[in-house]
Design an enzyme around this catalytic site. Structure first.
Site, PDB file in Angstrom:
ATOM      1  N   CYS A 131       0.835  -1.193   0.000  1.00 55.19           N
ATOM      2  CA  CYS A 131       0.000   0.000   0.000  1.00 55.19           C
ATOM      3  C   CYS A 131       0.875   1.251   0.000  1.00 55.19           C
ATOM      4  O   CYS A 131       1.396   1.657   1.041  1.00 55.19           O
ATOM      5  CB  CYS A 131      -0.917  -0.015   1.225  1.00 55.19           C
ATOM      6  SG  CYS A 131      -1.924   1.463   1.354  1.00 55.19           S
ATOM      7  N   CYS A 134      -0.379   4.135   2.170  1.00 55.44           N
ATOM      8  CA  CYS A 134      -0.243   3.923   3.627  1.00 55.44           C
ATOM      9  C   CYS A 134       1.211   4.087   4.066  1.00 55.44           C
ATOM     10  O   CYS A 134       1.485   4.668   5.115  1.00 55.44           O
ATOM     11  CB  CYS A 134      -0.670   2.512   4.030  1.00 55.44           C
ATOM     12  SG  CYS A 134      -2.118   1.887   3.231  1.00 55.44           S
ATOM     13  N   ASP A 135       2.141   3.530   3.290  1.00 60.09           N
ATOM     14  CA  ASP A 135       3.522   3.400   3.759  1.00 60.09           C
ATOM     15  C   ASP A 135       4.530   4.287   3.023  1.00 60.09           C
ATOM     16  O   ASP A 135       5.699   4.330   3.399  1.00 60.09           O
ATOM     17  CB  ASP A 135       3.983   1.933   3.622  1.00 60.09           C
ATOM     18  CG  ASP A 135       3.107   1.001   4.438  1.00 60.09           C
ATOM     19  OD1 ASP A 135       2.581   1.447   5.479  1.00 60.09           O
ATOM     20  OD2 ASP A 135       2.931  -0.162   4.036  1.00 60.09           O
TER      21      ASP A 135
END
Ligand code: NAP
Length: 303
Positions: A131, A134-135
């Site tokens: 992701c 997200c990261d």
């Protein structure tokens, strides 16, 4: 007993909820994750949903949820363990209780696939991610790789290029599967370098990822590429665990259903990414939710 239980709260499930509430059906949505929205929650920008160009995936997901809430939809947050078909009644067993319903809409979506190479599992959270939104922030000013050639890989590469120093986009063929407009943007972005006709054979490191071993398929050569992270975007698999071996699925596990969303079990309908279909996008998932409720109404009235 509910008229309809909807499993999943991505675009298909939430659109079904809106249509079911407007049809005055006694409706319950069971969602497994704490936040509604499904896969678009992980999408930085959705640029092909008509009327809302460039909206963030998170915001679009929340808008769908707010719409269902405004119509008074009942939601519970539970894990579905089993589904039992008793003809006119379906049972949905969660870790907390058993729900009874006359019909069921499966809108459980899909999850990311793995590369299945050595090092992948070992370095999840230590440089391996599925992701980018997200990261990605952990890789600011670092060098990263993205593996894949579909819309998600192209979008991830573009997203990561904004903060990372360098992005290698590694694809196993020399043609991308993703949208042309994304391909053009990727090719125009200075800090994205394409590595084509190449596969990741291994992810290496000590505590954290430090390199990937690549195999060039045309030249049949191997070389090690130094990266501090790798984002894996090699497609999706349907979420069907509670129904495997019960309902007809294709060879990849997608539930066999057409535009009317009817499955091999009367009274059970499949909407969104989880069903067999040509195009898996927000707009087709939302359309499925609407069609599923129409099919539910017809089924309940004996048609
Ligand atoms: P996808 O379109 O299925 O693409 C997966 C990519 O990964 C393909 O390029 C495939 O290569 C590659 N791949 C698969 N297995 C691999 C392996 N073992 N090793 C190396 N590469 C591998 O999947 P996606 O990009 O995750 O997208 C999923 C769905 O969501 C698609 O239907 C997509 O259109 C949709 N989506 C749409 C949008 C949008 O409209 N903006 C955004 C995101 C997602 P090959 O090309 O060689 O098969």
């Amino acid at each position: 007993m509910y008229d309809v239980i909807i499993l999943g709260s991505g675009p298909a499930g939430l659109s079904a909820a809106v249509y079911a509430q407007r049809a005055r059906l006694n409706t319950l949505v069971i969602e497994e994750k704490p936040l509604s929205g499904g896969q678009i929650l992980d999408t930085y920008e959705v640029d092909n949903y008509p009327g809302l160009p460039g909206i963030s995936g998170f915001e679009l997901g929340q808008k769908f949820r707010e719409h269902a809430d405004r119509l008074g939809t009942e939601f519970v947050n539970e894990q579905v363990q089993e589904i039992k078909d008793q003809k006119d009644m379906k049972l949905v067993v969660t870790e907390k209780k058993t729900y009874e319903t006359r019909t069921l809409i499966l809108a459980t979506g899909a999850r990311h696939r793995k590369l299945s190479v050595p090092g992948e599992d070992k370095y999840i959270g230590k440089g391996v991610s599925y992701c980018a939104t997200c990261d990605g922030a952990f890789f600011r000013d670092k060098t990263v790789a993205v593996a894949g050639g579909g819309d998600v890989a192209l979008e991830d590469a573009l997203f990561l290029a904004r903060g990372s120093e360098k992005v290698y986009l590694i694809h196993r063929r020399d043609e991308f599967r993703g949208a042309r407009i994304l391909q053009e943007r990727v090719r125009e972005t200075e800090n994205i370098e394409l590595i084509l006709s190449s596969e990741v054979r291994e992810i290496r490191g000590e505590e954290q990822v430090s390199s990937v071993l690549l195999h060039n398929k045309k030249e049949d050569t191997e070389h090690e590429l130094e990266v501090q992270g790798i984002f894996i975007a090699v497609g999706i698999s349907p979420n069907t665990t509670a129904l495997d071996n019960v309902i007809e699925q294709d060879e990849q596990g997608y539930i066999v259903a057409g535009e009317d969303t009817r499955t091999s079990i009367p009274g059970i309908f499949a909407a969104g990414d989880v069903r067999t279909k040509q195009l898996r996008q927000v707009i087709t998932a939302a359309a499925d939710g609407a069609n599923a409720v129409t099919s539910v109404e017809r089924y309940l009235s004996g048609n």
